[in-house]
Design a protein around this motif. Sequence first.
Motif, PDB file in Angstrom:
ATOM      1  N   ALA A 111       0.837  -1.205   0.000  1.00 18.74           N
ATOM      2  CA  ALA A 111       0.000   0.000   0.000  1.00 18.74           C
ATOM      3  C   ALA A 111       0.869   1.251   0.000  1.00 18.74           C
ATOM      4  N   ASP A 112       1.948   1.218   0.759  1.00 16.84           N
ATOM      5  CA  ASP A 112       2.900   2.332   0.781  1.00 16.84           C
ATOM      6  C   ASP A 112       3.477   2.561  -0.617  1.00 16.84           C
ATOM      7  N   PHE A 113       3.874   1.484  -1.276  1.00 14.96           N
ATOM      8  CA  PHE A 113       4.446   1.568  -2.628  1.00 14.96           C
ATOM      9  C   PHE A 113       3.443   2.168  -3.608  1.00 14.96           C
ATOM     10  N   GLU A 114       2.208   1.710  -3.548  1.00 12.67           N
ATOM     11  CA  GLU A 114       1.195   2.227  -4.479  1.00 12.67           C
ATOM     12  C   GLU A 114       0.912   3.711  -4.225  1.00 12.67           C
ATOM     13  N   ALA A 115       0.948   4.141  -2.950  1.00 13.02           N
ATOM     14  CA  ALA A 115       0.739   5.559  -2.652  1.00 13.02           C
ATOM     15  C   ALA A 115       1.896   6.398  -3.185  1.00 13.02           C
ATOM     16  N   VAL A 116       3.116   5.902  -3.036  1.00 12.70           N
ATOM     17  CA  VAL A 116       4.278   6.635  -3.545  1.00 12.70           C
ATOM     18  C   VAL A 116       4.234   6.705  -5.067  1.00 12.70           C
ATOM     19  N   ILE A 117       3.757   5.635  -5.705  1.00 16.88           N
ATOM     20  CA  ILE A 117       3.621   5.639  -7.168  1.00 16.88           C
ATOM     21  C   ILE A 117       2.646   6.740  -7.605  1.00 16.88           C
ATOM     22  N   LYS A 118       1.525   6.872  -6.887  1.00 14.91           N
ATOM     23  CA  LYS A 118       0.563   7.924  -7.218  1.00 14.91           C
ATOM     24  C   LYS A 118       1.187   9.304  -7.056  1.00 14.91           C
ATOM     25  N   LEU A 119       1.952   9.477  -5.988  1.00  9.89           N
ATOM     26  CA  LEU A 119       2.631  10.761  -5.789  1.00  9.89           C
ATOM     27  C   LEU A 119       3.652  11.015  -6.889  1.00  9.89           C
ATOM     28  N   ASP A 120       4.342   9.948  -7.309  1.00 12.45           N
ATOM     29  CA  ASP A 120       5.320  10.088  -8.395  1.00 12.45           C
ATOM     30  C   ASP A 120       4.623  10.491  -9.689  1.00 12.45           C
ATOM     31  N   LEU A 121       3.440   9.912  -9.937  1.00 17.83           N
ATOM     32  CA  LEU A 121       2.681  10.270 -11.139  1.00 17.83           C
ATOM     33  C   LEU A 121       2.266  11.738 -11.100  1.00 17.83           C
ATOM     34  N   LEU A 122       1.709  12.173  -9.967  1.00 12.88           N
ATOM     35  CA  LEU A 122       1.274  13.578  -9.855  1.00 12.88           C
ATOM     36  C   LEU A 122       2.463  14.531  -9.926  1.00 12.88           C
ATOM     37  N   ASN A 123       3.574  14.142  -9.317  1.00  5.71           N
ATOM     38  CA  ASN A 123       4.760  14.994  -9.357  1.00  5.71           C
ATOM     39  C   ASN A 123       5.310  15.098 -10.781  1.00  5.71           C
ATOM     40  N   SER A 124       5.213  14.026 -11.558  1.00  2.00           N
ATOM     41  CA  SER A 124       5.645  14.068 -12.959  1.00  2.00           C
ATOM     42  C   SER A 124       4.772  15.039 -13.748  1.00  2.00           C
ATOM     43  N   LEU A 125       3.456  14.988 -13.515  1.00  2.00           N
ATOM     44  CA  LEU A 125       2.550  15.930 -14.192  1.00  2.00           C
ATOM     45  C   LEU A 125       2.849  17.368 -13.781  1.00  2.00           C
TER      46      LEU A 125
END
Length: 786
Positions: free
Chosen positions: A265-279
């Motif tokens: 769950a931690d990994f998936e949350a960080v992935i979402k943050l990485d996606l938003l940060n890329s945008l």
Amino acid sequence: MSQDTLHLLEFEKILARISLFAQSPATIPLLKALSPIPSLEEIKLRFAQIDEIRSLALSGIRLPLAPFDDIRELLELARPDGAALAPEELSLLMPLLRVSQHLSSLFQYRTDIPLIRELAREVQGFPDILDPLERTIAPDGGLLDTASDLLFNLRRSHRSLVSRVRKRLEEIVRERETAIFLQDDFITQRNGRWVIPVRMDSKGMVPGVVHDVSRTGETAFMEPIEVIGLVNELENLSAEEKAEQIRILREITGWIREDSDLILADFEAVIKLDLLNSLASFATLIDAATPQVTATMSLRIESGYHPLLLLYQKERGGRVVVPLDVELGSSSGIRTLLITGPNTGGKTIAIKTVGILTLMAQSGIPVPAGRNSVFSASAAVAADIGDDQSIEESLSTFSSHIRKISMILQKADEHTIILLDELGTGTDPVQGAAIACATLAELASKGCMVFATTHLIDIVAFVQKSQGMINGAMEFDRTTLSPGYRLTTGEPGQSHALDIARQCGLPQRIIDKAGELVGRMESEFHSLLAELKESRTRNESLHRELLQREADIANKERSVEEGLSSVATRLREAREKGIITAKELVNSAKAELNRILEEARRERSRKSTGALAAVEERLQTELELIRPQPLVEPEAITAGGKVFVPVLGHNATVLAVDKKQKRVRLNAGSMEIELPFSAVSAPVTELSIKREHKSKGSAKRLDPETEYELNLIGFRVDEAISVMDKYLDNCTLNGSKEVRIIHGIGTGSLMRGIREHLSRSPQVESLRKGEGFEGGNGVTVVSLHN
């Protein structure tokens, strides 16, 4: 949204550029899979999350993201009981846990990014796993000595024993009785055993065990018998070390297994943050903004740019990219725009910009356009751009276009934005134009929003006559024969084919002949268009001049208003200063007045009483004139009413009110003036009448010969004291011994003010609160000096 449309608009190229900002390979597929979001609320949520990240960056704080791996397969390997992940596998987990820990620390106390904090609520950091990993796993993927105390001791013993073996072998090599049989004097290892190189013909002369032979067969690698015991002990230590390493790895893997679901769950949350940060990072790169997204079929682009053109210009330089401004939809009543203009003039880029910005907005990606740009969340985009002729499928340019348009017509409705490039081309111009006009009419009847380009005059004429449709043109400088790349609406453009052909080197005789063949009517049509453009250019120039004049006039008006406001401010300051001066005058004169009153009391002079009253009345009048006038509310200013003009010093009649400009036109005597709201106040007469009314309403209480009480309920403290002083003066002159002052209880401020003033008055011998039958605490009974 069809994949064909996404491909035609090069949406995948935008996503590929965004993916360059991703920190994890697990984020890249999610970025490349972005597409329009069906929910308006989800689109707004993504924009809000990106805005929070960008606002953090503007304050100098960036999300502490760093490269990390996809650890989902690793977690699956750790799930079986007894599993032990290899050190290099555990090392893949460490970057994620470090990023997670840094993010957790950042979000712990911040309250200005609630959406990002909510998204990252699963981010924990897992210090109880990261700390042992950092003590255990070396950068090269091995285990550190600090992994456990036993491992540290075993490795220390191993190193000590290796040192002893090497030292003894070095001694053996240097011994004379052995050295004569050696091929060389170095020490090495073969099959995990320590050996020395002995000549093959002398191997029987050195006691020991042969473990290997050189490729030439001339050297035997022998382990001297003296070190065999030490080397066996080394192997035992190595076995114990390996067992301890396996134990450590199993222990850490067990911790990971216990928290595997939380880590995932931690990994998936960080992935979402990485996606938003890329945008957010991509948006910052192209200076993009968050547009307005609505559920209605409206489209407005202000200063919009094609993102790929912006990127190419930033990376390779070249000419400045010209922004696009266009509006279609319910607010304008226009739903079809036909763009004409020269080849390479930007027609196709214009409609591609409309399409790509719409897709970006619908996907929750900030767009390179003004913040007032508006996009529809529910619109489907369909496009026929480019030439898909195919030999294998026996498709010509015309048949390829017709096939695509047929498919678009089947699905089009009032929620569709359609982009049609080079409408009517690829066949006979007359028939192609007829098909194009009929297609536009059909799409209009379906309520579609259409952006199309063409070179055919017949289509231009059809659009010009049709309701809900408008022509547009890409600017072209006939002097320099160069395109301006700027879209203007309301008039058609020209292809300028002959001008461009001349510039490209086509012989003049051919251009002259072509000009003759174009025909008189078309020539006149193009001449009319040229005159129309020149007229528009002149009108725009005049319009700019008018706007500049209006701006100059507005600046002058502001300067006048500021001057009037400054005068009013100085006047108020002068009045305030006058009030202070008047108060000082009253206080300094009070002792003298009391002295005169005392003499008058002894002499019982009615004349003195009247004179004193006249003096006090005059002082009160002067104070009233310099008292600051209260501001008047704009809603209270109405035509026919009265306002006070401080600059003039008297009231004026309101003739007209301009609430938009916050100004009022007044009749002041024989002149008319116009002032801002800030330069007027409430009329003086209303305040004077109010005070006069209060004075008359209590007049009968001021005669001590008929009344021995004074009712001050409803007065302010300063007004009550003024009235009470007059009353006490009269009572003193007439020999009254005791009077009642009625002030009520209320908030207590009037009661306290009256009693404090009475306690300092030289006319008062004593005072007390009233008895129950007298009115209790709402009354003060005053005994006066005889």
